[in-house]
Scaffold this motif. Structure first.
Motif, PDB file in Angstrom:
ATOM      1  N   ALA A 138      14.125   9.329   3.373  1.00 36.81           N
ATOM      2  CA  ALA A 138      14.443   8.547   2.179  1.00 36.81           C
ATOM      3  C   ALA A 138      14.675   7.084   2.549  1.00 36.81           C
ATOM      4  CB  ALA A 138      15.673   9.123   1.482  1.00 36.81           C
ATOM      5  N   LEU A 139      15.355   6.879   3.711  1.00 34.05           N
ATOM      6  CA  LEU A 139      15.604   5.513   4.160  1.00 34.05           C
ATOM      7  C   LEU A 139      14.301   4.804   4.493  1.00 34.05           C
ATOM      8  CD1 LEU A 139      17.585   3.284   4.961  1.00 34.05           C
ATOM      9  CD2 LEU A 139      17.716   4.321   7.243  1.00 34.05           C
ATOM     10  N   ARG A 140      13.387   5.519   5.164  1.00 35.07           N
ATOM     11  CA  ARG A 140      12.096   4.915   5.478  1.00 35.07           C
ATOM     12  C   ARG A 140      11.317   4.585   4.209  1.00 35.07           C
ATOM     13  NH1 ARG A 140      12.190   8.704   9.750  1.00 35.07           N
ATOM     14  NH2 ARG A 140      10.997  10.215   8.510  1.00 35.07           N
ATOM     15  N   GLU A 141      11.411   5.483   3.209  1.00 34.46           N
ATOM     16  CA  GLU A 141      10.735   5.212   1.940  1.00 34.46           C
ATOM     17  C   GLU A 141      11.321   3.972   1.256  1.00 34.46           C
ATOM     18  OE1 GLU A 141      10.721   8.518  -0.694  1.00 34.46           O
ATOM     19  OE2 GLU A 141       8.839   9.292   0.119  1.00 34.46           O
ATOM     20  N   ARG A 142      12.660   3.888   1.264  1.00 33.45           N
ATOM     21  CA  ARG A 142      13.307   2.717   0.661  1.00 33.45           C
ATOM     22  C   ARG A 142      12.904   1.444   1.398  1.00 33.45           C
ATOM     23  NH1 ARG A 142      17.848   6.177   0.171  1.00 33.45           N
ATOM     24  NH2 ARG A 142      18.787   5.272   2.045  1.00 33.45           N
ATOM     25  N   GLU A 143      12.885   1.542   2.737  1.00 31.57           N
ATOM     26  CA  GLU A 143      12.496   0.376   3.526  1.00 31.57           C
ATOM     27  C   GLU A 143      11.048  -0.007   3.249  1.00 31.57           C
ATOM     28  OE1 GLU A 143      13.359   1.591   7.479  1.00 31.57           O
ATOM     29  OE2 GLU A 143      15.452   0.919   7.410  1.00 31.57           O
ATOM     30  N   ALA A 144      10.185   1.019   3.106  1.00 34.64           N
ATOM     31  CA  ALA A 144       8.774   0.747   2.804  1.00 34.64           C
ATOM     32  C   ALA A 144       8.626   0.104   1.437  1.00 34.64           C
ATOM     33  CB  ALA A 144       7.968   2.045   2.878  1.00 34.64           C
ATOM     34  N   LEU A 146      10.965  -1.604  -0.162  1.00 34.44           N
ATOM     35  CA  LEU A 146      11.520  -2.954  -0.060  1.00 34.44           C
ATOM     36  C   LEU A 146      10.543  -3.885   0.634  1.00 34.44           C
ATOM     37  CD1 LEU A 146      13.833  -4.943  -0.402  1.00 34.44           C
ATOM     38  CD2 LEU A 146      14.810  -4.103   1.741  1.00 34.44           C
ATOM     39  N   SER A 147       9.926  -3.376   1.706  1.00 32.80           N
ATOM     40  CA  SER A 147       8.945  -4.186   2.422  1.00 32.80           C
ATOM     41  C   SER A 147       7.767  -4.529   1.528  1.00 32.80           C
ATOM     42  CB  SER A 147       8.461  -3.438   3.668  1.00 32.80           C
ATOM     43  OG  SER A 147       7.466  -4.178   4.328  1.00 32.80           O
ATOM     44  N   LEU A 150       8.916  -7.172  -0.890  1.00 31.98           N
ATOM     45  CA  LEU A 150       9.012  -8.463  -0.224  1.00 31.98           C
ATOM     46  C   LEU A 150       7.633  -9.044   0.066  1.00 31.98           C
ATOM     47  CD1 LEU A 150      11.955  -7.835   2.264  1.00 31.98           C
ATOM     48  CD2 LEU A 150      12.014  -9.093   0.119  1.00 31.98           C
ATOM     49  N   GLU A 151       6.661  -8.144   0.337  1.00 31.42           N
ATOM     50  CA  GLU A 151       5.305  -8.601   0.638  1.00 31.42           C
ATOM     51  C   GLU A 151       4.615  -9.155  -0.595  1.00 31.42           C
ATOM     52  OE1 GLU A 151       3.452  -8.856   3.299  1.00 31.42           O
ATOM     53  OE2 GLU A 151       4.745  -7.957   4.806  1.00 31.42           O
ATOM     54  N   THR A 152       4.920  -8.584  -1.748  1.00 35.76           N
ATOM     55  CA  THR A 152       4.160  -8.925  -2.950  1.00 35.76           C
ATOM     56  C   THR A 152       4.896  -9.826  -3.936  1.00 35.76           C
ATOM     57  OG1 THR A 152       4.933  -6.873  -4.014  1.00 35.76           O
ATOM     58  CG2 THR A 152       2.835  -6.785  -2.833  1.00 35.76           C
ATOM     59  N   VAL A 153       6.237  -9.878  -3.866  1.00 43.41           N
ATOM     60  CA  VAL A 153       6.970 -10.679  -4.846  1.00 43.41           C
ATOM     61  C   VAL A 153       6.610 -12.153  -4.653  1.00 43.41           C
ATOM     62  CG1 VAL A 153       9.029 -11.064  -3.411  1.00 43.41           C
ATOM     63  CG2 VAL A 153       9.242 -11.040  -5.889  1.00 43.41           C
ATOM     64  N   SER A 168      17.143 -12.428   7.033  1.00 44.19           N
ATOM     65  CA  SER A 168      15.891 -11.931   6.465  1.00 44.19           C
ATOM     66  C   SER A 168      15.138 -13.102   5.835  1.00 44.19           C
ATOM     67  CB  SER A 168      16.159 -10.853   5.412  1.00 44.19           C
ATOM     68  OG  SER A 168      14.947 -10.378   4.846  1.00 44.19           O
ATOM     69  N   PHE A 169      13.811 -13.068   5.991  1.00 43.19           N
ATOM     70  CA  PHE A 169      12.962 -14.172   5.544  1.00 43.19           C
ATOM     71  C   PHE A 169      11.654 -13.563   5.079  1.00 43.19           C
ATOM     72  CE2 PHE A 169      10.640 -18.248   6.354  1.00 43.19           C
ATOM     73  CZ  PHE A 169      11.528 -19.128   5.757  1.00 43.19           C
ATOM     74  N   SER A 170      11.464 -13.477   3.759  1.00 42.76           N
ATOM     75  CA  SER A 170      10.327 -12.749   3.203  1.00 42.76           C
ATOM     76  C   SER A 170       8.998 -13.454   3.486  1.00 42.76           C
ATOM     77  CB  SER A 170      10.501 -12.584   1.688  1.00 42.76           C
ATOM     78  OG  SER A 170      10.272 -13.819   1.040  1.00 42.76           O
ATOM     79  N   PRO A 171       7.876 -12.713   3.392  1.00 46.08           N
ATOM     80  CA  PRO A 171       6.559 -13.339   3.577  1.00 46.08           C
ATOM     81  C   PRO A 171       6.325 -14.518   2.635  1.00 46.08           C
ATOM     82  CG  PRO A 171       6.350 -10.963   3.672  1.00 46.08           C
ATOM     83  CD  PRO A 171       7.761 -11.245   3.268  1.00 46.08           C
ATOM     84  N   ALA A 172       6.825 -14.403   1.389  1.00 46.40           N
ATOM     85  CA  ALA A 172       6.680 -15.526   0.457  1.00 46.40           C
ATOM     86  C   ALA A 172       7.441 -16.744   0.960  1.00 46.40           C
ATOM     87  CB  ALA A 172       7.171 -15.131  -0.932  1.00 46.40           C
TER      88      ALA A 172
END
Length: 512
Positions: A138-144, A146-147, A150-153, A168-172
């Motif tokens: 579940a944690l890996r799913e949440r991290e995925a 969230l990732s 972060l990748e698309t926002v 933390s520093f998002s791709p955007a």
């Protein structure tokens, strides 16, 4: 009660302690001999594997293992007996167990070695890690997720600790500021700020830690960011605070508003241009109306002057001669005033607009954006229905936007104080000859006496209106070869519509 010998008492006490341990242990306990046969099987194992102790004691422990562990287990035991090489003994690791019903589950197995009556025995402690695996999954799913977010926002997200260091520093954020995550991790967030924000940031953080006084947390505001190359840009910053255990973290949501500010400037320029044209049109319309209204009394003055001149023509007197001279001068000036008015009307009527082929939907969209500035608090529900594929029309863009802007604003004002406030703006093709624009409201409608003179100059229902807005609108549309009219709605309100002829480019080119 028969008293046991000392050794028997000791053995029985030890056995009771072992039984109590096995009965109360949360983890499963299995004891096997040197051949891998089960000697002890705790109640926790019965729950874990589904076998009773009677079903497994004396049998090979590999029955609790799925393939390929089951086929390999005897070889491991034999290899250990011959070489004493430890692969799992004394070392805990994650393996897989198999229940009586054939299902499997993850478990953590710790194996220890001991001796009993001179022979080796092995004690296995089994901990079911199904729940832990589920939580990890579940944690890996949440991290995925969230990732992925972060990748698309489109907005940049930066997380800092309570002293301002970036965690933390998002791709955007990487794209926006030009830094890679590795370049900023653990560094003070002030490196993303120009002066004077950079110099004052640490003191703001320290003041908040001491006083809890919020300057920006929970409040969005527009600030300036600095890219890696030193250039700056306007941005909208919203900061939220979160607690993770005993730590405080701050999440910044950052939106680059460079383009938005450019759009706002363009809207302001367009609004100023519309206002200028509107004033010129109003002046022209007023001049035309005044010319029309003044022409009649000037004609009457001229007629009276001529009648007075004829009346005194037969009188021979020096004073009458003086009056005759003054009457002639008055007639000449009246004639001159009439010529000025005629020239003014001719100038207004012959004035040409700056026409070009335009996308009518885009022209209307810009007018809507201008008309809706500052009306969010009016609670008007706006529906825009623009027909796709409309042909371009030959128009003066600014004048047509002025008409649309005026109609939309009038409709919004007409709905103030009403319970139902629906505004619908639409475009469509009409009979392959015209493009039609409609503005429909749910206001109070028009009284018959108002509707009859709606487009006449100086006709208004507003306390401070001059009554030339709709008159100007009709003049503009008629100058484009179109029509403007109002239609009462069956339920409530009025629909203002205007049509503009669709002109072929080739026809325009041929006519020069």
């Amino acid at each position: 009660m028969t008293k046991l010998p000392p050794d028997e008492n000791h053995d029985k006490e030890s056995r009771a302690r072992l039984d109590a341990l096995l009965a109360t242990a949360v983890d499963g306990i299995v004891i096997i001999d040197k051949m891998g046969l089960i000697q002890v099987y705790s109640p926790a194992c019965e729950k874990l594997f589904g076998y009773s102790a009677d079903e497994v004691v004396g049998r090979n422990v590999k029955m609790l293992m799925p393939a390929p562990y089951r086929q390999e287990h005897d070889g491991y035991i034999e290899h250990y007996r011959e070489t004493r090489e430890k692969r799992i003994i004394g070392i805990g690791r994650e393996v897989v167990g198999q229940r009586k019903d054939g299902t499997t589950f993850p478990m953590y197995l710790s194996v220890g070695e001991g001796t009993f009556n001179g022979d080796s025995m092995f004690v296995g402690i089994i901990h079911d890690i199904t729940q832990r695996r589920y939580q990890e999954h579940a944690l890996r799913e949440r991290e995925a997720r969230l990732s992925s977010i972060l990748e698309t926002v489109p907005d940049a997200i930066v997380i800092i600790d309570e002293v301002g260091l970036i965690e933390s520093f998002s791709p955007a954020a990487e794209r926006l500021f030009g830094y890679a995550f590795a370049d900023v991790l653990g560094k003070n967030v002030k490196l993303l700020m120009p002066s004077p924000y950079r110099e004052s940031h640490d003191s703001h953080m320290e003041r908040y830690r001491k006083t809890g006084e919020k300057h920006i947390i929970g409040i969005g505001r527009i600030v300036v960011g600095q890219r890696r190359d030193g250039t700056t840009f306007p941005m909208e910053l919203a900061v939220g605070e979160i607690s993770v255990g005993q730590r405080r973290l701050f999440t910044g949501f950052i939106r680059d508003i460079t383009e938005r500010q450019g759009t706002e400037r363009r809207l302001q320029e367009l609004q100023s241009e519309l206002l200028h044209v509107s004033r010129l049109s109003a002046m022209g319309q007023m001049a035309s109306a005044l010319a029309h209204e003044l022409n009649q009394p000037l004609s009457a003055i001229m007629n009276y002057a001529k009648a007075a001149r004829r009346t005194i023509d037969g009188i021979d007197d020096p004073q009458v001669e003086r009056a005759r001279e003054l009457i002639d001068k008055a007639g000449a000036q009246t004639s001159r005033a009439g010529q000025i008015i005629r020239r003014l009307r001719e100038f207004i009527e012959k004035g040409k607009s700056n026409q070009a082929f335009e996308n009518l939907n885009r022209v209307v969209e810009e007018a809507i954006a201008l008309a809706l500035v500052g009306v969010a608090e009016t609670n008007v529900k706006v529906t825009v229905d623009l027909e796709a594929g409309l042909p371009q029309v030959l128009i003066d863009k600014i004048q047509i936007q002025q008409v649309a802007l005026n109609l939309i604003r009038n409709s919004i004002e007409a709905m103030q104080g009403g319970a139902l406030r629906d505004l619908t703006i639409s475009t469509r093709r009409e009979n392959d000859e015209y493009a039609l624009v409609s503005v429909r409201d749910t206001g109070a409608g028009l009284a018959p006496e108002v509707a009859a003179n709606l487009f006449q100059p100086f006709m208004t229902t507003k306390e401070q209106g001059m009554g030339i807005g709709l008159s100007i609108c009709r003049s503009i549309i008629e100058a484009h070869g179109g029509e403007l009219w109002a239609t009462p709605n069956e339920d409530a309100g009025v629909t203002f519509s205007f049509r503009i002829p669709v002109t072929d480019r080739e026809e325009v080119d041929e006519n020069g």
